[in-house]
Design a protein around this motif. Structure first.
Motif, PDB file in Angstrom:
ATOM      1  N   GLN A  14       0.834  -1.207   0.000  1.00 42.48           N
ATOM      2  CA  GLN A  14       0.000   0.000   0.000  1.00 42.48           C
ATOM      3  C   GLN A  14       0.866   1.253   0.000  1.00 42.48           C
ATOM      4  N   LYS A  15       1.904   1.246   0.803  1.00 38.29           N
ATOM      5  CA  LYS A  15       2.790   2.407   0.919  1.00 38.29           C
ATOM      6  C   LYS A  15       3.545   2.682  -0.374  1.00 38.29           C
ATOM      7  N   HIS A  16       3.901   1.597  -1.093  1.00 40.11           N
ATOM      8  CA  HIS A  16       4.753   1.747  -2.271  1.00 40.11           C
ATOM      9  C   HIS A  16       4.000   1.512  -3.585  1.00 40.11           C
ATOM     10  N   ALA A  17       2.670   1.472  -3.531  1.00 38.73           N
ATOM     11  CA  ALA A  17       1.818   1.452  -4.728  1.00 38.73           C
ATOM     12  C   ALA A  17       2.044   0.248  -5.638  1.00 38.73           C
ATOM     13  N   TYR A  18       2.033  -0.941  -5.062  1.00 40.88           N
ATOM     14  CA  TYR A  18       2.026  -2.171  -5.848  1.00 40.88           C
ATOM     15  C   TYR A  18       1.088  -3.158  -5.167  1.00 40.88           C
ATOM     16  N   ALA A  19       0.943  -4.340  -5.709  1.00 41.52           N
ATOM     17  CA  ALA A  19       0.093  -5.359  -5.096  1.00 41.52           C
ATOM     18  C   ALA A  19       0.872  -6.656  -4.933  1.00 41.52           C
ATOM     19  N   VAL A  20       0.526  -7.416  -3.910  1.00 40.09           N
ATOM     20  CA  VAL A  20       1.111  -8.734  -3.692  1.00 40.09           C
ATOM     21  C   VAL A  20       0.203  -9.774  -4.351  1.00 40.09           C
ATOM     22  N   PRO A  21       0.724 -10.594  -5.263  1.00 39.34           N
ATOM     23  CA  PRO A  21      -0.114 -11.630  -5.873  1.00 39.34           C
ATOM     24  C   PRO A  21      -0.360 -12.781  -4.901  1.00 39.34           C
ATOM     25  N   MET A 224      -4.987   2.283  -8.111  1.00 38.60           N
ATOM     26  CA  MET A 224      -6.047   2.961  -7.362  1.00 38.60           C
ATOM     27  C   MET A 224      -6.167   2.450  -5.924  1.00 38.60           C
ATOM     28  N   GLY A 225      -5.269   1.552  -5.516  1.00 37.70           N
ATOM     29  CA  GLY A 225      -5.268   1.145  -4.112  1.00 37.70           C
ATOM     30  C   GLY A 225      -5.394  -0.329  -3.817  1.00 37.70           C
ATOM     31  N   ILE A 226      -5.577  -1.168  -4.832  1.00 40.28           N
ATOM     32  CA  ILE A 226      -5.602  -2.615  -4.593  1.00 40.28           C
ATOM     33  C   ILE A 226      -4.193  -3.079  -4.228  1.00 40.28           C
TER      34      ILE A 226
END
Length: 284
Positions: A14-21, A224-226
């Motif tokens: 969330q802090k670094h604008a990516y998602a964990v699969p 967008m935040g996911i």
């Protein structure tokens, strides 16, 4: 290394604008393939299983397998309970060492969903176990979870804010137009709804039903935040279709150490694509 929770993983994302699969696994091959590919790409990863997966593999056996595989690869891995509904079942599994839980009370009324989820949070947090919950429902099928239609398919932003506040969950799965399993037509995601939810909910957000959603749409959701993207069906299809082709090409092959080679390569291709889409490569 021991199994970990997902709270830190998702808050970092969330802090670094990516998602964990988060990949649903079912057997030795899928566990090895997900971890090897994630290790190769230096990506954090979550291994998920529905109740039927744990019943099929055995909870203690699956915990031991994933723990050993993570230790051998010097990786910190979250083994996740996906779409669990029984508090007693969750209690048994976290006592077995699992530290990441999704309690699915989305089929209940809003009030009952809050009540059930709050009880699970109180239980899990005593063990340092992170909790994901769902508000709104996805149609389709994932393993033994089958939902043909729902009255309230989308997550209401104001209810999401209230739900997160009253339950104390660590992450929230939102319904914005995705579905479990294969899509009969191109999914139309409600990005305005996602933006509204992200504006009022501070905890990490989760996207279920990502199999079959375009790379552009998933990437947009991540922007967008996911912070967690679930993938199940695409991995199973890649494995099964390649395995079928191997047997068709060579009906005499009988060694799983041989006929699984190409099937694992197909799974790895899907895993690499999802890691790239999530932007999680190089985050370890």
């Amino acid at each position: 290394m021991s199994l970990t929770h997902t709270k830190f993983l998702l808050e970092h994302a969330q802090k670094h604008a990516y998602a964990v699969p988060a990949f649903n696994i079912h057997n030795l091959e899928s566990v090895h393939c997900v971890l090897d590919t994630a290790k190769e790409m230096s990506s954090p990863v979550i291994l998920a299983g529905t109740p039927s997966t744990y019943q099929y593999a055995g909870t203690a056996e699956l915990v031991a397998l994933v723990s050993a595989a993570a230790r051998d690869r010097d990786m910190q891995v979250a083994l996740h309970l996906d779409h669990h509904t029984s508090i007693d079942d969750i209690d048994t599994k976290i006592r077995a060492g699992i530290r990441s839980v999704m309690i699915d009370g989305s089929h209940e009324s809003f009030v009952n969903n809050i009540s059930i989820t709050k009880r699970v949070v109180e239980l899990c947090h005593r063990y340092g176990c992170s909790v994901e919950a769902e508000l709104g429902q996805l149609v389709g099928q994932e393993d033994d979870l089958i939902i043909e239609s729902v009255d309230e398919p989308y997550t209401d932003p104001m209810q999401a804010m209230e739900f997160a506040s009253k339950t104390g969950i660590d992450s929230l799965a939102v319904a914005i137009g995705t579905a479990h399993g294969l899509y009969k037509s191109e999914p139309k995601l409600d990005f305005e709804r996602l933006a509204a939810i992200a504006k009022v909910v501070s905890i990490p957000l989760v996207l279920h039903g990502a199999s079959g959603v375009s790379a552009d749409d998933v990437s947009r959701c991540v922007s967008m935040g996911i912070t967690k993207v679930n993938v199940a069906t695409e991995l199973k299809i890649a494995y099964a279709n390649t395995l079928k082709a191997v047997f068709e090409n060579d009906p005499n092959v009988n060694d799983p150490r041989v006929y699984n080679i190409e099937a694992k390569k197909s799974m790895a291709q899907v895993i690499r694509q999802k890691i790239d889409i999530c932007g999680s490569a190089g985050r370890l």
